[in-house]
Design a protein around this motif. Structure first.
Motif, mmCIF file in Angstrom:
data_model
loop_
_atom_site.group_PDB
_atom_site.id
_atom_site.type_symbol
_atom_site.label_atom_id
_atom_site.label_comp_id
_atom_site.label_asym_id
_atom_site.label_seq_id
_atom_site.Cartn_x
_atom_site.Cartn_y
_atom_site.Cartn_z
ATOM 1 N N ASP A 144 6.722 50.074 5.340
ATOM 2 C CA ASP A 144 6.673 48.562 4.914
ATOM 3 C C ASP A 144 5.385 47.999 5.538
ATOM 4 O OD1 ASP A 144 7.288 47.455 7.421
ATOM 5 O OD2 ASP A 144 9.554 47.397 6.888
ATOM 6 N N GLN A 145 5.216 46.857 4.872
ATOM 7 C CA GLN A 145 3.913 46.278 5.225
ATOM 8 C C GLN A 145 3.924 45.541 6.707
ATOM 9 O OE1 GLN A 145 3.665 43.111 2.245
ATOM 10 N NE2 GLN A 145 2.163 44.174 1.169
ATOM 11 N N THR A 146 5.132 45.163 7.318
ATOM 12 C CA THR A 146 5.254 44.955 8.708
ATOM 13 C C THR A 146 4.830 46.432 9.586
ATOM 14 O OG1 THR A 146 6.682 43.379 8.230
ATOM 15 C CG2 THR A 146 6.682 44.051 10.614
ATOM 16 N N ALA A 147 5.233 47.276 9.178
ATOM 17 C CA ALA A 147 5.143 48.557 9.960
ATOM 18 C C ALA A 147 3.527 48.783 10.048
ATOM 19 C CB ALA A 147 5.836 49.818 9.588
ATOM 20 N N VAL A 148 2.898 48.607 8.879
ATOM 21 C CA VAL A 148 1.522 49.045 8.757
ATOM 22 C C VAL A 148 0.666 48.059 9.730
ATOM 23 C CG1 VAL A 148 -0.363 48.970 7.386
ATOM 24 C CG2 VAL A 148 1.782 49.810 6.406
ATOM 25 N N HIS A 149 1.344 46.746 9.653
ATOM 26 C CA HIS A 149 0.665 45.787 10.705
ATOM 27 C C HIS A 149 0.832 46.252 11.904
ATOM 28 C CE1 HIS A 149 0.005 41.762 12.853
ATOM 29 N NE2 HIS A 149 -0.853 41.543 11.609
ATOM 30 N N GLN A 150 1.930 46.481 12.489
ATOM 31 C CA GLN A 150 2.279 46.935 13.828
ATOM 32 C C GLN A 150 1.307 48.118 14.063
ATOM 33 O OE1 GLN A 150 6.507 47.218 13.628
ATOM 34 N NE2 GLN A 150 6.811 45.009 14.118
ATOM 35 N N HIS A 151 1.222 49.123 13.203
ATOM 36 C CA HIS A 151 0.650 50.294 13.484
ATOM 37 C C HIS A 151 -1.024 49.888 13.930
ATOM 38 C CE1 HIS A 151 -1.453 54.199 12.387
ATOM 39 N NE2 HIS A 151 -0.541 54.580 13.232
ATOM 40 N N ARG A 152 -1.398 49.077 13.096
ATOM 41 C CA ARG A 152 -2.983 48.477 13.046
ATOM 42 C C ARG A 152 -3.059 48.152 14.506
ATOM 43 N NH1 ARG A 152 -6.268 44.378 13.576
ATOM 44 N NH2 ARG A 152 -8.073 44.281 12.422
ATOM 45 N N GLU A 153 -2.108 47.269 15.054
ATOM 46 C CA GLU A 153 -2.333 46.936 16.499
ATOM 47 C C GLU A 153 -2.575 47.929 17.614
ATOM 48 O OE1 GLU A 153 -2.677 43.653 17.334
ATOM 49 O OE2 GLU A 153 -2.589 42.935 15.075
ATOM 50 N N ALA A 154 -1.734 49.113 17.234
ATOM 51 C CA ALA A 154 -2.013 50.169 18.031
ATOM 52 C C ALA A 154 -3.118 50.865 17.950
ATOM 53 C CB ALA A 154 -0.818 51.157 17.879
ATOM 54 N N VAL A 155 -3.652 51.070 16.752
ATOM 55 C CA VAL A 155 -5.085 51.726 16.487
ATOM 56 C C VAL A 155 -5.892 50.978 17.048
ATOM 57 C CG1 VAL A 155 -6.475 52.427 14.518
ATOM 58 C CG2 VAL A 155 -4.036 52.971 14.427
ATOM 59 N N VAL A 156 -6.206 49.592 16.769
ATOM 60 C CA VAL A 156 -7.231 48.755 17.174
ATOM 61 C C VAL A 156 -7.316 48.859 18.774
ATOM 62 C CG1 VAL A 156 -8.007 46.418 17.481
ATOM 63 C CG2 VAL A 156 -7.298 47.181 15.397
ATOM 64 N N LYS A 157 -6.211 48.904 19.264
ATOM 65 C CA LYS A 157 -6.071 48.921 20.733
ATOM 66 C C LYS A 157 -6.787 50.526 21.466
ATOM 67 C CE LYS A 157 -3.535 48.131 24.755
ATOM 68 N NZ LYS A 157 -2.350 47.631 25.131
ATOM 69 N N GLY A 158 -6.182 51.461 20.694
ATOM 70 C CA GLY A 158 -6.591 52.789 21.074
ATOM 71 C C GLY A 158 -8.044 53.147 20.751
#
Length: 161
Positions: A144-158
């Motif tokens: 869902d869109q919320t999970a996509v947003h949360q995954h983005r945060e981890a990717v940006v940090k990584g």
């Protein structure tokens, strides 16, 4: 006097020709450009330059994302399922609500991702082109869109972005 005018006109034409050539975009993925122009440019603007406060530019980060498996998945999930919520790109804030484009075919999604990464981004490192099999794999595990947003945060940090 006439020779000077002709020379000045020739120099101006040459300069215009050079300037136009310098800004001409080379398109390796015309199908992706067509999809981008019809679906994405309304928010991300022509050439992926973005719209302040609404949609981030696509001329740098996607090229960096495409070099890692998590980043590639983030790009694919964002196009497939959409994303909403505040994000930052280069210290600019966007309150983004991207719709899902899951109705596009796997080929259209691969093409638009390739256009964004390889035609709009000058730097994409060792990234390989997206393909239909990769898109099918992302579709198999919907988010869902919320999970996509949360995954983005981890990717940006990584990626240290």
């Amino acid at each position: 006097m006439k020779t000077a005018s002709v020379l000045m006109a020739a120099l101006a034409a040459c300069a215009m020709s050079f300037a136009c050539g310098a800004f001409a975009q080379t398109v390796h993925y015309p199908g992706g450009k067509s999809t981008f122009d019809g679906k994405c440019a309304v928010c991300h603007q022509a050439g992926g330059k973005g719209m302040d406060g609404l949609a981030p530019p696509l001329v740098e980060y996607p090229g960096k994302y495409a070099g890692s498996p998590d980043g590639r998945a983030q790009l694919g999930h964002t196009v497939l399922y959409g994303m909403f919520g505040p994000i930052k790109v280069k210290e600019k804030s966007y309150n983004f609500k991207m719709p899902s484009f899951a109705s596009l075919s796997d080929e259209e999604i691969a093409d638009v991702l390739n256009y964004v990464v390889f035609d709009l981004n000058a730097q994409h490192g060792e990234a390989k082109p997206f393909d239909v099999a990769e898109v099918k794999a992302w579709r198999a595990g919907p988010l869902d869109q919320t999970a996509v947003h949360q995954h983005r945060e981890a990717v940006v940090k990584g990626l240290g972005l």
